[in-house]
Scaffold this motif. Structure first.
Motif, PDB file in Angstrom:
ATOM      1  N   ALA A  76       0.823  -1.212   0.000  1.00 46.53           N
ATOM      2  CA  ALA A  76       0.000   0.000   0.000  1.00 46.53           C
ATOM      3  C   ALA A  76       0.856   1.262   0.000  1.00 46.53           C
ATOM      4  O   ALA A  76       0.419   2.316  -0.472  1.00 46.53           O
ATOM      5  CB  ALA A  76      -0.933   0.000   1.207  1.00 46.53           C
ATOM      6  N   GLN A  77       2.087   1.196   0.520  1.00 46.13           N
ATOM      7  CA  GLN A  77       3.005   2.341   0.528  1.00 46.13           C
ATOM      8  C   GLN A  77       4.022   2.272  -0.615  1.00 46.13           C
ATOM      9  O   GLN A  77       5.095   2.869  -0.546  1.00 46.13           O
ATOM     10  CB  GLN A  77       3.770   2.417   1.859  1.00 46.13           C
ATOM     11  CG  GLN A  77       2.964   3.009   3.017  1.00 46.13           C
ATOM     12  CD  GLN A  77       1.928   2.035   3.556  1.00 46.13           C
ATOM     13  OE1 GLN A  77       2.243   0.871   3.800  1.00 46.13           O
ATOM     14  NE2 GLN A  77       0.706   2.503   3.743  1.00 46.13           N
ATOM     15  N   CYS A  78       3.676   1.578  -1.676  1.00 45.12           N
ATOM     16  CA  CYS A  78       4.588   1.416  -2.818  1.00 45.12           C
ATOM     17  C   CYS A  78       4.967   2.776  -3.400  1.00 45.12           C
ATOM     18  O   CYS A  78       4.085   3.600  -3.704  1.00 45.12           O
ATOM     19  CB  CYS A  78       3.915   0.565  -3.884  1.00 45.12           C
ATOM     20  SG  CYS A  78       4.863   0.406  -5.410  1.00 45.12           S
TER      21      CYS A  78
ATOM     22  N   ARG B 180      10.630  -0.021  -7.863  1.00 38.62           N
ATOM     23  CA  ARG B 180      11.834   0.640  -7.360  1.00 38.62           C
ATOM     24  C   ARG B 180      12.621  -0.245  -6.396  1.00 38.62           C
ATOM     25  O   ARG B 180      13.564   0.201  -5.748  1.00 38.62           O
ATOM     26  CB  ARG B 180      11.452   1.961  -6.692  1.00 38.62           C
ATOM     27  CG  ARG B 180      10.789   2.938  -7.692  1.00 38.62           C
ATOM     28  CD  ARG B 180      10.365   4.229  -7.046  1.00 38.62           C
ATOM     29  NE  ARG B 180      11.505   4.994  -6.545  1.00 38.62           N
ATOM     30  CZ  ARG B 180      11.402   6.192  -5.951  1.00 38.62           C
ATOM     31  NH1 ARG B 180      10.199   6.737  -5.805  1.00 38.62           N
ATOM     32  NH2 ARG B 180      12.462   6.822  -5.524  1.00 38.62           N
ATOM     33  N   ARG B 181      12.250  -1.505  -6.293  1.00 38.58           N
ATOM     34  CA  ARG B 181      12.961  -2.476  -5.448  1.00 38.58           C
ATOM     35  C   ARG B 181      13.125  -1.952  -4.018  1.00 38.58           C
ATOM     36  O   ARG B 181      14.194  -2.037  -3.423  1.00 38.58           O
ATOM     37  CB  ARG B 181      14.340  -2.788  -6.021  1.00 38.58           C
ATOM     38  CG  ARG B 181      14.460  -3.816  -7.129  1.00 38.58           C
ATOM     39  CD  ARG B 181      13.531  -3.647  -8.258  1.00 38.58           C
ATOM     40  NE  ARG B 181      13.864  -4.518  -9.404  1.00 38.58           N
ATOM     41  CZ  ARG B 181      13.344  -4.379 -10.598  1.00 38.58           C
ATOM     42  NH1 ARG B 181      12.460  -3.410 -10.845  1.00 38.58           N
ATOM     43  NH2 ARG B 181      13.668  -5.202 -11.570  1.00 38.58           N
ATOM     44  N   CYS B 182      12.037  -1.441  -3.467  1.00 31.72           N
ATOM     45  CA  CYS B 182      12.084  -0.873  -2.117  1.00 31.72           C
ATOM     46  C   CYS B 182      12.055  -1.949  -1.038  1.00 31.72           C
ATOM     47  O   CYS B 182      12.345  -1.666   0.123  1.00 31.72           O
ATOM     48  CB  CYS B 182      10.929   0.106  -1.912  1.00 31.72           C
ATOM     49  SG  CYS B 182       9.294  -0.686  -1.901  1.00 31.72           S
ATOM     50  N   GLY B 183      11.671  -3.165  -1.401  1.00 29.06           N
ATOM     51  CA  GLY B 183      11.633  -4.253  -0.438  1.00 29.06           C
ATOM     52  C   GLY B 183      10.358  -4.352   0.360  1.00 29.06           C
ATOM     53  O   GLY B 183      10.229  -5.220   1.236  1.00 29.06           O
ATOM     54  N   ARG B 184       9.389  -3.489   0.070  1.00 33.35           N
ATOM     55  CA  ARG B 184       8.129  -3.540   0.820  1.00 33.35           C
ATOM     56  C   ARG B 184       7.267  -4.737   0.420  1.00 33.35           C
ATOM     57  O   ARG B 184       6.349  -5.106   1.135  1.00 33.35           O
ATOM     58  CB  ARG B 184       7.354  -2.240   0.623  1.00 33.35           C
ATOM     59  CG  ARG B 184       7.958  -1.024   1.302  1.00 33.35           C
ATOM     60  CD  ARG B 184       7.059   0.193   1.111  1.00 33.35           C
ATOM     61  NE  ARG B 184       7.517   1.352   1.867  1.00 33.35           N
ATOM     62  CZ  ARG B 184       8.343   2.274   1.394  1.00 33.35           C
ATOM     63  NH1 ARG B 184       8.793   2.154   0.138  1.00 33.35           N
ATOM     64  NH2 ARG B 184       8.719   3.297   2.141  1.00 33.35           N
ATOM     65  N   CYS B 185       7.512  -5.300  -0.770  1.00 32.46           N
ATOM     66  CA  CYS B 185       6.783  -6.500  -1.218  1.00 32.46           C
ATOM     67  C   CYS B 185       7.754  -7.398  -1.974  1.00 32.46           C
ATOM     68  O   CYS B 185       8.943  -7.082  -2.100  1.00 32.46           O
ATOM     69  CB  CYS B 185       5.587  -6.121  -2.099  1.00 32.46           C
ATOM     70  SG  CYS B 185       6.056  -5.444  -3.707  1.00 32.46           S
TER      71      CYS B 185
END
Length: 221
Positions: free
Chosen positions: A112-114, A126-131
């Motif tokens: 949800a915070q992608c 963006r390969r943020c690691g959130r998913c």
């Protein structure tokens, strides 16, 4: 004048009779398709697949109505259609090189915070690691796949027109995958469907091994 009226009446009678025959024929075909489908589901085996696939497409409305009338889950019929479609496309899909295949992931898989932004080619991870999307995109792209996170079917049509993939794996909920497979058939592209584990518009989940199992179907290269 009387002759003209008589001809017109006969024509209307013929049209009425033809309509009744078509409706009865569609009902009987739908009943047969539903019976074979649920018998196949019960036994875990596809019977008469070359008849079932076009039959399910032709009689979808009738077939769902019959399911509801007999208290059967029409979603099972849609799931069966997807499994049948995948089964029939497994061999031709396996012959397509990885670099000529595309995967379309639904945007609902992301967190949800992608922080990804929408671009003309869909959402760019963006390969943020959130998913888990980023890590799996890297794995699939290393195989040679073209991978997009699609906000809708319009993007799919645009990317297909631009990049000309020969095979497509579509990921989504039940109806999204069904409609996607019908779209690939219309575009004469070999399509495979993978269902998400949960439905919804935000933070849905999926079994990534199901996707990898299809993605790793053997390639000539």
């Amino acid at each position: 004048m009387l002759s003209d009226i008589s001809i017109w009446q006969n024509l209307m009678i013929m049209i009425g009779e033809a309509t009744i025959i078509i409706i009865v024929g569609m009902f009987l075909l739908s009943f047969l398709v539903v019976a074979i489908s649920f018998y196949s589901i019960k036994n875990g085996q596809f019977y008469f697949p070359t008849i079932l696939k076009p039959g399910l497409v032709m009689t979808e409305g009738f077939a769902k109505g019959i399911c509801r009338f007999f208290g059967l889950d029409d979603q099972e019929l849609v799931t069966f259609f997807i499994r049948l479609h995948n089964k029939m496309n497994t061999v031709p899909f396996s012959k397509i090189p990885y670099n000529k295949r595309a995967i379309f992931l639904p945007q609902c898989l992301r967190n949800a915070q992608c922080p990804a932004h929408l671009t003309p080619e869909g959402l760019v991870c963006r390969r943020c690691g959130r998913c888990e999307i980023g890590a799996h995109i890297d794995e699939l792209e290393n195989l040679g796949y073209m991978v997009w996170i699609a906000p809708g079917s319009t993007l799919i049509k645009r990317m297909v027109k631009k990049y000309r993939p020969e095979g497509i794996i579509g990921v989504g909920c039940l109806m999204e995958v069904k409609e996607g497979l019908e779209l690939t058939d219309k575009m004469s592209i070999v399509g495979m469907g993978v269902l998400t584990a949960t439905d919804g518009c935000v933070e849905t989940t999926m079994n990534w091994n199901d996707l990898l199992e299809v993605a790793l179907l053997s390639s000539p290269e």
